[in-house]
Structures are given as C-alpha cells and as structure tokens.
Write a protein that holds these residues in place. Structure first.
Motif, PDB file in Angstrom:
ATOM      1  N   LYS A 196      -5.660 -11.118  20.854  1.00 37.18           N
ATOM      2  CA  LYS A 196      -6.564 -10.002  21.107  1.00 37.18           C
ATOM      3  C   LYS A 196      -6.281  -9.434  22.496  1.00 37.18           C
ATOM      4  CE  LYS A 196     -10.321 -11.644  18.143  1.00 37.18           C
ATOM      5  NZ  LYS A 196     -11.751 -12.043  18.080  1.00 37.18           N
ATOM      6  N   VAL A 197      -5.968  -8.155  22.554  1.00 36.67           N
ATOM      7  CA  VAL A 197      -5.658  -7.490  23.815  1.00 36.67           C
ATOM      8  C   VAL A 197      -6.943  -6.894  24.358  1.00 36.67           C
ATOM      9  CG1 VAL A 197      -4.284  -5.724  24.947  1.00 36.67           C
ATOM     10  CG2 VAL A 197      -3.324  -7.002  23.030  1.00 36.67           C
ATOM     11  N   LEU A 198      -7.355  -7.343  25.533  1.00 36.09           N
ATOM     12  CA  LEU A 198      -8.621  -6.926  26.113  1.00 36.09           C
ATOM     13  C   LEU A 198      -8.457  -5.950  27.262  1.00 36.09           C
ATOM     14  CD1 LEU A 198     -10.405 -10.402  26.203  1.00 36.09           C
ATOM     15  CD2 LEU A 198     -10.463  -8.684  24.396  1.00 36.09           C
ATOM     16  N   GLU A 199      -7.236  -5.651  27.682  1.00 38.36           N
ATOM     17  CA  GLU A 199      -7.034  -4.762  28.811  1.00 38.36           C
ATOM     18  C   GLU A 199      -6.467  -3.421  28.364  1.00 38.36           C
ATOM     19  OE1 GLU A 199      -4.211  -6.114  31.617  1.00 38.36           O
ATOM     20  OE2 GLU A 199      -2.618  -6.401  30.169  1.00 38.36           O
ATOM     21  N   THR A 200      -6.457  -2.453  29.289  1.00 47.17           N
ATOM     22  CA  THR A 200      -6.057  -1.081  28.964  1.00 47.17           C
ATOM     23  C   THR A 200      -4.569  -0.834  29.145  1.00 47.17           C
ATOM     24  OG1 THR A 200      -6.578  -0.384  31.232  1.00 47.17           O
ATOM     25  CG2 THR A 200      -8.332  -0.212  29.575  1.00 47.17           C
ATOM     26  N   SER A 201      -3.808  -1.831  29.546  1.00 49.61           N
ATOM     27  CA  SER A 201      -2.376  -1.615  29.755  1.00 49.61           C
ATOM     28  C   SER A 201      -1.630  -1.396  28.446  1.00 49.61           C
ATOM     29  CB  SER A 201      -1.763  -2.817  30.486  1.00 49.61           C
ATOM     30  OG  SER A 201      -1.829  -3.987  29.680  1.00 49.61           O
ATOM     31  N   ALA A 202      -2.286  -1.622  27.309  1.00 47.61           N
ATOM     32  CA  ALA A 202      -1.643  -1.442  26.010  1.00 47.61           C
ATOM     33  C   ALA A 202      -1.757  -0.012  25.504  1.00 47.61           C
ATOM     34  CB  ALA A 202      -2.251  -2.399  24.988  1.00 47.61           C
ATOM     35  N   ASP A 203      -2.422   0.869  26.241  1.00 52.39           N
ATOM     36  CA  ASP A 203      -2.659   2.235  25.748  1.00 52.39           C
ATOM     37  C   ASP A 203      -1.374   2.968  25.432  1.00 52.39           C
ATOM     38  OD1 ASP A 203      -5.292   1.695  26.074  1.00 52.39           O
ATOM     39  OD2 ASP A 203      -5.591   2.975  27.829  1.00 52.39           O
TER      40      ASP A 203
END
Length: 457
Positions: free
Chosen positions: A367-374
């Motif tokens: 689960k990716v919880l940060e915004t760097s995956a946008d």
C-alpha cells in the motif's frame, strides 16, 4: 456484596457516560455506546483502577527535575529479526508496550513464537497464550523446527494470575496472545469487551513500566482492518504494528502505525514459508519480478517507506466503459487521489479519460501512502490509454499538483541511487530532486510540469 454499577462506554474513543445517548460527545460517532456493568473494586484487589503498588523498582511517584533525568540511551533488545527491529526503530525497548495486530492467519502468533523461542536461549521470557492450549503451541513450534528449551509457557486468561506469575518469574519479555482474551475479576463483563480490554491492557502496561519489562500484545482487527477494541487502547501502548498479507500471497508486510521510539510508517517485509516467517532482505527484488516482454501500462516507481526506498511496479488498465458512469478502481493507492490525478491529466495533459474505465494496481500487495507515486500513476495511465509500452529501464517518481506542476519529494537522491543499484538507466524526476552528478550510466530527466513529463516519454 458490592453494589454493581453501570456505565456506557464509547467503543471508538473510550469515553464514559452515566446514561445512554445516541451520539458520543467526544468523537461525534453515532450508536457507539455500549453498556458495561462494573463492580466496585475490593480492597487490596489487583484491578487496574485500584492503582497496583508494590512492584520492585517503582520510582514513578517520585518528583524529579527534568534536567536531572539520565539521557543515556536505553539499550535495546534485538528480536532476532532485522526487519522486525527496523519497524521497532532498532529493537525492543525495556519497559515498552508493543501491540501487534493483523487479520486471522496473517502470522502474528507465528512471528512472536519464533521471536520468543530464539530469545529464550539467552533471556527470560514468559509466553502467555489465551487462545491456544500448550500442546497446540508446542506442536506449532515443533513444526517450525524452533528451539523450545528455556521458553516459559503459561495458558491463562486471568490478568491477576498472569501478574502474579510475572512478579515471581521476573521475565525480561512478556508476550500476551491475545489481549482480547484477557479479563479482570473485578469487571463484570465478558472478555473482549470495551472495559475488559481497556483495564486489562492498563494493568499489564503498568506492570511493564514499573518493572522495565518488554510487553508484547497480540490484538485482533475488525473487518475493515482497524484494531478491535476501544480506541484508547492505542494511546496506552508505545508502539502499534500491523501485520498485513492476503491469504493468496506468501508475503507479509509489517508496518508501524505508531512508535514512540522510532519512525512511523516503517515497513518490514517477510515471506511465509514452511519453517515460518522469513525476513526479506531486499524487498525491491520481490516487487520487481516483471515479465520479459514489457506491456503497456506498466511502470516502476520509487516509494519511501520509513527509512529506506523501495522500488515497486504500478500497473494501469484503461478500457472503454460500457456504463454511463465509468469505474475508477485502485488497489494499493487512494482511490480519491486517482480521480483527482485523472482530472489533472485532462486539464493540463490534454488526455480525456471521462468515458474510460481506469483500473490501477500496485504489484505485490503493498500500500502506497505517500504522494511520490503521482507522476508514475499518471504515466502508467497514459501508457495504457495510448497502448504504448514504456521502456523497462525507466523509473519515475514525483508529486503532481492541481495546476499540473511536478513537486519535489523527500530523499530524492536516495531514491535515484536505489534505482541505479537495480540497473535502471533512465529516471524522470522533479527538477528540485535532480542531482548535480547523476549516478554513472544513468540519465536523469528533470521536469517542472506534467506536459514536460509527457514530452519526455
């Protein structure tokens, strides 16, 4: 006999009321008050509310000047698992209370049994089981081929009995499996209720603080993945860990949700094998097991979990919708953020997906919880929309703003270095994260806007 008293306790926040009401005034939740019958504590009893005294080394009632407190680092105890120690912030802290939660079958009892059996060879440990018999625990230890000599076992659910045994044995580590099965005699409610869980945890935590004992609690979770029991339970303990993993996957992720002695949102990765849980030294390797032929919609991104970067593959599938309201399904990322990113793609990227079904999946169950995956999510959507595969050696990270700008993310240099170690040759990153000297053999493309990233493809 003492006259029984009744109180109404909120199952969400633990607030108490004298009579029932529809809405909790503390957390504003509806229909969360449940009646709990309490009996007045007997003189000298060991209930949590009676203020247990007499533990050896109890100096908590002495007033000390803050400047005179010893700042020397408390030595941590290793759990024999490097991934477990990483999530804990470096190891077990004496006098701390750690709560381990997870779905049934995730491996909570297995992880603690492996830890207890290995540590029992050199430290005093008492393992209390309230859900299984001693023979069941022994059979599992034998199946996992664990050393069983030296581990003290106790099959008990009474907190008063457990504390009496702990005072006599003086263990360095006390394991309770699970807190939902424990009960105090002075509380007239069933085990697992709000009052029982709260007061039992309070009594055990008080003992751990006053005797400098490491307390490991196993907690159940509800159907929506949150910790079962009163919300105040999470405030009592020092660290709250969640062991996640589906029944169809042999990998388990241990995530720190609260930690007073280390970083939160730290991630540890384990593999469930016949011999129990085995730690994964290089999590990026298991999340990057891609096919030889690159498919459209597949892209690798670098996310930051706690204190280390992890390379994860994200897959997108965009297909023409046969419904009046196209579907937006996201597994591993926030679904609301996916809808927002698609709006940014339409406004600032010139690509319309309003009549398309968009499915997004993060490979490996993470689960990716940060915004760097946008930025990686948007580029994967564009790749699937145009049916054009992206290069295998490409890695992407960056936050996308509502005006189409690419914002920097923390630890950009470490992310690029981690990608270079795994053989990636190109990286699309925010301009503020671009290094002055890229790693040898790697091309770093710095972008300011979403349109620049689309042109770079």
């Amino acid at each position: 006999m003492a006259k029984a008293k009744s109180a109404f306790v909120c199952t969400e926040c633990g607030a108490e009321y004298r009579k029932w009401q529809g809405q909790c005034s503390s957390c504003q939740e509806w229909n969360t008050l449940s009646e709990v019958r309490l009996a007045s504590a007997r003189p000298g009893s060991g209930a949590a509310g009676s203020g247990r005294a007499g533990y050896a080394g109890d100096h908590s009632r002495q007033i000390v000047d803050l400047g005179q407190v010893d700042l020397s680092e408390v030595p941590r105890l290793t759990s024999t698992f490097a991934e477990f120690d990483r999530v804990l912030g470096g190891g077990l802290v004496p006098g701390s209370a750690v709560l381990l939660g997870g779905n049934p079958g995730a491996g909570k009892s297995t992880l603690l049994l492996q830890t207890a059996c290995k540590l029992a060879q050199q430290r005093r440990i008492v393992y209390v089981t309230g859900e299984e018999s001693l023979s069941q625990v022994a059979m599992r230890a034998h199946r996992l081929q664990l050393p069983t000599q030296g581990l003290k076992m106790l099959a008990e659910t009474s907190v008063e009995t457990i504390l009496a045994v702990a005072e006599r044995e003086k263990p360095e580590i006390l394991v309770i499996d699970s807190i939902q099965t424990m009960h105090l005699e002075d509380i007239a409610s069933a085990p697992g209720g709000v009052a029982q869980v709260r007061e039992s945890a309070a009594a055990l935590t008080r003992f751990a603080k006053q005797t400098n004992t490491v307390l490991l609690l196993v907690g159940h979770v509800t159907k929506d993945g949150t910790l079962a029991g009163p919300k105040v339970l999470e405030h009592m303990i020092d660290a709250s860990l969640l062991l996640e993993g589906g029944a169809d996957s042999r990998f388990r992720t241990l995530r720190g949700q609260k930690n007073r002695f280390g970083a939160v949102n730290e991630l540890g990765v384990f593999a469930m094998l016949e011999q129990g849980l085995k730690e994964v030294k290089n999590p990026s390797a298991i999340f990057l097991s891609r096919q030889e032929e690159q498919a459209p919609g597949s892209l690798v991104m670098v996310v930051w979990e706690g204190t280390r970067p992890i390379l994860v593959e994200v897959q997108a599938l965009v297909d023409e919708s046969a419904l009046g309201n196209p579907r937006r399904v996201a597994v591993g990322v926030d679904q609301n953020r996916l809808a927002m990113l698609l709006a940014v793609l339409n406004r600032h990227g010139g690509l319309f997906t309003g009549d398309q079904d968009v499915f997004l999946n993060v490979v490996g169950g993470i689960k990716v919880l940060e915004t760097s995956a946008d930025l990686a999510v948007l580029l994967a959507v564009v790749s699937s929309l145009q049916n054009r595969a992206l290069p295998r050696e490409l890695v992407v990270f960056g936050e996308v703003g509502l005006s189409g700008e690419i914002r920097p993310v923390p630890s950009g240099q470490e992310r690029i270095t981690e990608a270079a170690k795994h053989g990636f040759l190109r990286a699309i990153v925010p301009r503020a994260n671009a290094p002055k000297q890229p790693p040898k053999g790697m091309e770093v493309i710095a972008v300011d806007k979403l349109s620049d990233a689309l042109d770079a493809l």
